[in-house]
Every structure is written in structure tokens, then in C-alpha cells.
Scaffold this motif. Structure first.
Motif, PDB file in Angstrom:
ATOM      1  N   SER A   1       0.865  -1.187   0.000  1.00  0.00           N
ATOM      2  CA  SER A   1       0.000   0.000   0.000  1.00  0.00           C
ATOM      3  C   SER A   1       0.898   1.232   0.000  1.00  0.00           C
TER       4      SER A   1
ATOM      5  N   ILE B   1       0.752  -5.193  -4.668  1.00  0.00           N
ATOM      6  CA  ILE B   1      -0.148  -4.236  -4.015  1.00  0.00           C
ATOM      7  C   ILE B   1      -1.457  -4.938  -3.651  1.00  0.00           C
TER       8      ILE B   1
ATOM      9  N   GLU C   1     -10.050   0.401   4.242  1.00  0.00           N
ATOM     10  CA  GLU C   1      -9.389   1.316   3.301  1.00  0.00           C
ATOM     11  C   GLU C   1     -10.441   2.190   2.605  1.00  0.00           C
TER      12      GLU C   1
ATOM     13  N   ASN D   1      -7.422   6.777   0.992  1.00  0.00           N
ATOM     14  CA  ASN D   1      -6.235   5.950   1.318  1.00  0.00           C
ATOM     15  C   ASN D   1      -5.668   5.373   0.029  1.00  0.00           C
ATOM     16  N   PHE D   2      -6.576   4.856  -0.795  1.00  0.00           N
ATOM     17  CA  PHE D   2      -6.154   4.187  -2.030  1.00  0.00           C
ATOM     18  C   PHE D   2      -5.429   5.160  -2.970  1.00  0.00           C
TER      19      PHE D   2
ATOM     20  N   THR E   1      -1.869   5.080  -2.692  1.00  0.00           N
ATOM     21  CA  THR E   1      -1.214   3.957  -3.397  1.00  0.00           C
ATOM     22  C   THR E   1      -0.989   4.332  -4.861  1.00  0.00           C
TER      23      THR E   1
END
Ligand code: SAH
Ligand code: SF4
Length: 465
Positions: free
Chosen positions: A296, A334, A341, A345-346, A349
Motif C-alpha cells: 500500500s 499491491i 481502506e 487511502n487508495f 497507493t
């Protein structure tokens, strides 16, 4: 500490193998076995040992499942999907058994190490004769002997994990080799079942690893991949009692004279030290590829995953590696949609993937695993939403991969030819583990130099020079 099984145990297994061989000779005119492998390279390496033991027990290698007297499924438990595939495949051989009662069916490896899964095989798959987990792998000859003499189902769920050395081995390739340097994992990432099914970390003796690497190079192997769940935490004492860590082991193998590529996986970012990067940068044989799973790019999620690094720390390691080795290909795993999440948050990534500019990415939707800490966490995001996020990440990566590949046009690259390609072309891999299709007079298992003449998406096409 090196926890090797006592020599007597290995000898005992060889005696069982001899007894199985005798039984087979009396009962059948040449029995054959088929091993089907699911999952990671660690399982591929285990299957090479299973095949070696089967050969010692007197089995020929069956070309197909349909013609085998013994079918073994070496299984993976890392995600629900992998596990479902195994259940499907095992279920499909029921009809073979119904047609021919003499065949035996076994399930082994990571799934079989979990008590609840072994129980499921006991209850719902009565046609499965043999179930044994990762810790009992070396006991295959003994288990087969029990199966053939007692004429009842055999279950072996050994609890103690040790290192089994001197197991016979039947490698699946004569130019690329897996070389396990350690087993198990102590990291307990909160989503991961591996420590539960593979046990705690055990490093093989450096002398054994080095001797095996030398044998492989002498036998003409062109690619050696050192394997471990977290190779960077390899640590064992040598004959003089000195500690050998991963960079030291890697350097010792790199010092072997010969023409070969040396790869390793997997590296946990927390242990990817400056020392390791320096050894890589100075290596003669070490391939310019670092598989460095980030999982992540969000610090809160990383914390809940128990990955013990921040995205900033990860980025520093990846940047330092590229600074020392500009041609380095960095790849990653990943997980999308970890419990709790959010899309915000994503997005972190996505940002990390953009910043690192991976050569390629392995992406997975989070899958709850029984017995892990994350499995107990609330997970409100619907699966369909997670699929959309995954697609967004995949699209980003496809663009980044294509941009990097495009910059390689007209370059010449060294390629290890691995397939004569049914598509009229040869195919092979670069040091960075990228696939190249090319024309020319190549030979499987040999290095050749290829000029990249075309790039379609992230695949190279070229001509041998
Ligand atoms: N030891 C290696 C590989 C572990 S399993 C490592 O630490 O990188 C391979 C990959 O499977 C992991 O890197 C992770 O991305 C993925 N994985 C593991 N458990 C998972 C789970 N429960 N759901 C989805 N992906 C998972
Ligand atoms: Fe699983 Fe983490 Fe160990 Fe990798 S490091 S095997 S992801 S627990």
C-alpha cells in the motif's frame, strides 16, 4: 539458528522409499505420478522435491493426470481464489477415481497445513487418500508406505517446522533453478496466512546454499533465483561461527565464476539495507531487478497491515536503489481494498505507484484469511468498488510500463531465451524480467543479444544480433 532435521530422519525416509519401491514393483508394472503445483515459486521448489522423492519411491513421471497412478496437488492458501481453484481441481479428479479405483489422490502444501482445510478434505472429499502439510513434506515416502500398506486414508499435520536437507530433487528446468535459502516468515503482516502455514523463519546453512549454487553453475544453469518469503532477513552462522546475513550470502554466490544471472525474492522493504543495494550495484551476476512489495502507499493502511515502514521510507529505499542502479527494474505487490481502506487511502497507493514508476505490478484484491488479524476487521467497502480501484491502478501501471518500454526502442538487451515460441518467434526475458519476443537463430537456455525494434504496450519485440 539452523534447525536441520537429524540425518537419521532423512535416512529413515530413504528406507521407506525403498520399501515403497518394492511394493510398487510387486503390485504394478511401473506406476507413475503427476504433481500439480499452485501458487508461488516456493511451492514450485517444493514440488521439485516431491518429484525427487517420488522418483526415489519408484514412480515414473506421468505426462498427464489422466494417465497417473498417483496425483498430488501441491496447494496455495494465500488468497481465497487460489484456494477455490484447488478445491475445483481436486473435485474434478473424483471422476478419474470413480473410473479407476486403483489411483490415489493426495493434497499437500499450504492449504493442507491448515487444520480446518484438512478437516474439509476429510469430511467432504472422501476420494482424497492422502493429506499432508508443508511441515510433513519430507515424509512423503513414509506416508506413501502407510497408504499402500494400511489401505486407509492418511493425514499428516505435523506441527514442527524444520529444514529438511538432502532430499532428492528433480528440477523442472535445465537452465533456470530455484534455490531456497530460507523457509517460513516472522513478519505476521496482518492479512497474511503464510506465517501460519509455513512456520517461523529458518535459514539454510550458508555452506549448503553456496555448494548448491556452485553445483548449478557447474551444471550450466543460466539463472538462479534465491527464494525466501523475506530473503533480506536471512541469517545463519558459517562453519567458523561467523554470522552470514543476506548481503554477505549474495556476494559469496555472486563471486562464483561463470556466466549466469542471479535473482532473489522476496525483499521486505524494512530490511532492504544500503549494504544489500551496494552488493547488488557491484555484482557481476546479480540481475538488475528488485521485487520490493509495497502492499500500500498509505501510512495508516501500512500500519494496520503491520508492514512497519511508511510510504516515505519505502520511497527512499526505491529511489536509493535506482540512484545506485539506473537500469534497475523495480516491481511490487499491491493489495487493494484492505479492511477499512477508503478511496482517499487508495489514492496514496496510486501516488506511490506513479512516483516509483514500477516496471510491473502484481495487484490483488484483499482476501480475508482465517486465523489472520485482518480477518476480524470490519470491511465495509463492496467488492465491486474494490474492483474499480484495482482497474484504476492497473490502468495507471499499464501507462507507466508502456512509457518505460517505449524508451527502450533501438536499444540492445541481453536476453535469456526460454521458449521457442509457438508463435514462430523466440521468447525470453531481460535482466529486468521483461518478456521479449524476437527473431534469429537462438537456443533455449542460452543468452543472446537482441535489438528492440518494436514495443506494443509493455511487450518488447526485436531481432537477435
Ligand atoms: N513474502 C512475500 C510474498 C507473500 S504472498 C512478501 O512479503 O512479499 C505474495 C503476495 O500475495 C503478497 O505480497 C501480497 O501482496 C499478496 N497477499 C498476501 N496475502 C493476501 C491476502 N490476504 N489478500 C490479498 N493479497 C494477499
Ligand atoms: Fe506474508 Fe508479510 Fe511474511 Fe510476506 S512478509 S509472507 S506478506 S507475513
Amino acid at each position: 539458528m539452523i534447525a536441520e532435521l537429524p540425518k537419521e530422519e532423512i535416512l529413515r525416509q530413504r528406507e521407506f522409499a525403498a520399501m515403497v519401491r518394492e511394493l510398487l514393483a510387486v503390485r504394478t508394472q511401473g506406476a507413475s505420478a503427476f504433481v500439480q503445483t499452485f501458487g508461488c515459486q516456493g511451492n514450485e521448489a517444493d514440488s521439485e522435491r516431491l518429484r525427487g522423492m517420488l522418483e526415489l519411491c519408484g514412480f515414473a513421471r506421468a505426462e498427464t493426470m489422466e494417465t497417473a497412478d498417483l496425483i498430488l496437488f501441491n496447494t496455495c492458501a494465500v488468497r481465497e481464489h487460489a484456494q477455490d481453484r484447488v478445491f475445483g481441481n481436486v473435485g474434478a479428479v473424483k471422476s478419474l477415481k470413480e473410473r479407476n479405483r486403483k489411483i490415489h489422490i493426495g493434497v499437500c502444501g499450504c492449504m493442507a497445513q491448515q487444520k480446518h482445510v484438512a478437516e474439509k478434505f476429510r469430511q467432504n472429499y472422501p476420494f482424497v487418500d492422502l493429506v499432508f502439510g508443508t511441515h510433513a513434506l519430507h515424509r512423503l515416502p513414509e506416508l506413501l508406505y502407510q497408504l499402500y500398506t494400511a489401505q486407509k486414508r492418511v493425514f499428516a499435520l505435523d506441527e514442527t517446522a524444520a529444514i529438511a536437507e538432502d532430499i532428492p530433487l528433480r528440477r523442472s528446468s535445465d537452465f533456470r533453478a530455484w534455490l531456497p535459502i530460507m523457509y517460513g516468515c516472522n513478519n505476521f503482516c496482518s492479512y497474511c496466512v503464510v506465517p501460519l502455514v509455513r512456520g517461523s523463519e529458518r535459514s539454510r546453512s550458508p555452506a549448503r546454499v553456496l555448494a548448491e549454487a556452485k553445483e548449478l553453475v557447474a551444471a550450466g544453469y543460466k539463472e538462479i533465483t534465491l527464494l525466501g518469503q523475506n530473503v533480506n532477513s536471512y541469517r545463519a552462522a558459517d562453519a567458523a561461527g561467523e554470522t552470514v546475513d543476506f548481503p554477505k550470502l549474495l556476494r559469496a554466490i555472486d563471486d562464483i565464476e561463470g556466466d549466469f544471472w542471479l535473482r532473489f525474492m522476496t525483499s521486505h522493504p524494512k530490511d532492504c539495507s544500503e549494504d544489500l543495494l551496494q552488493v547488488m550495484a557491484r555484482g557481476k551476476h546479480i540481475a538488475m531487478h528488485l521485487h520490493l512489495p509495497a502492499q500500500s502507499g498509505d501510512d495508516g493502511i501500512l500500519k494496520r497491515m503491520n508492514r512497519v515502514y511508511t510510504s516515505g521510507e519505502y520511497l527512499r529505499v526505491a529511489n536509493r536503489a535506482k540512484e545506485l542502479m539506473p537500469a534497475l527494474s523495480v516491481t511490487s505487490d499491491i493489495i487493494v481494498g484492505f479492511p477499512g481502506e477508503s478511496y482517499d487511502n487508495f489514492k496514496n497507493t496510486l501516488r506511490l505507484a506513479e512516483q516509483v514508476r514500477y516496471t510491473s505490478l502484481f495487484t490483488f484484491i484483499y482476501s480475508p484469511r482465517e486465523g489472520t488479524r485482518a480477518a476480524a476487521l470490519p470491511d465495509p467497502v463492496p467488492h465491486a468498488e474494490k474492483v474499480k480501484w484495482l482497474q484504476e491502478l492497473t490502468a495507471l501501471q499499464e501507462r507507466v510500463s508502456a512509457e518505460q518500454c517505449d524508451a527502450m526502442r533501438n536499444r540492445t538487451l541481453r536476453v535469456l531465451c526460454e521458449d521457442d515460441g509457438k508463435k514462430m518467434r523466440w521468447s525470453g526475458r531481460t535482466q529486468g524480467n521483461q518478456i521479449v519476443e524476437f527473431d534469429g537463430a537462438a537456443q533455449i537456455g542460452h543468452f543472446c543479444v537482441v535489438k528492440i525494434t518494436n514495443v506494443i504496450k509493455s511487450r518488447f519485440y526485436g531481432e537477435m544480433i
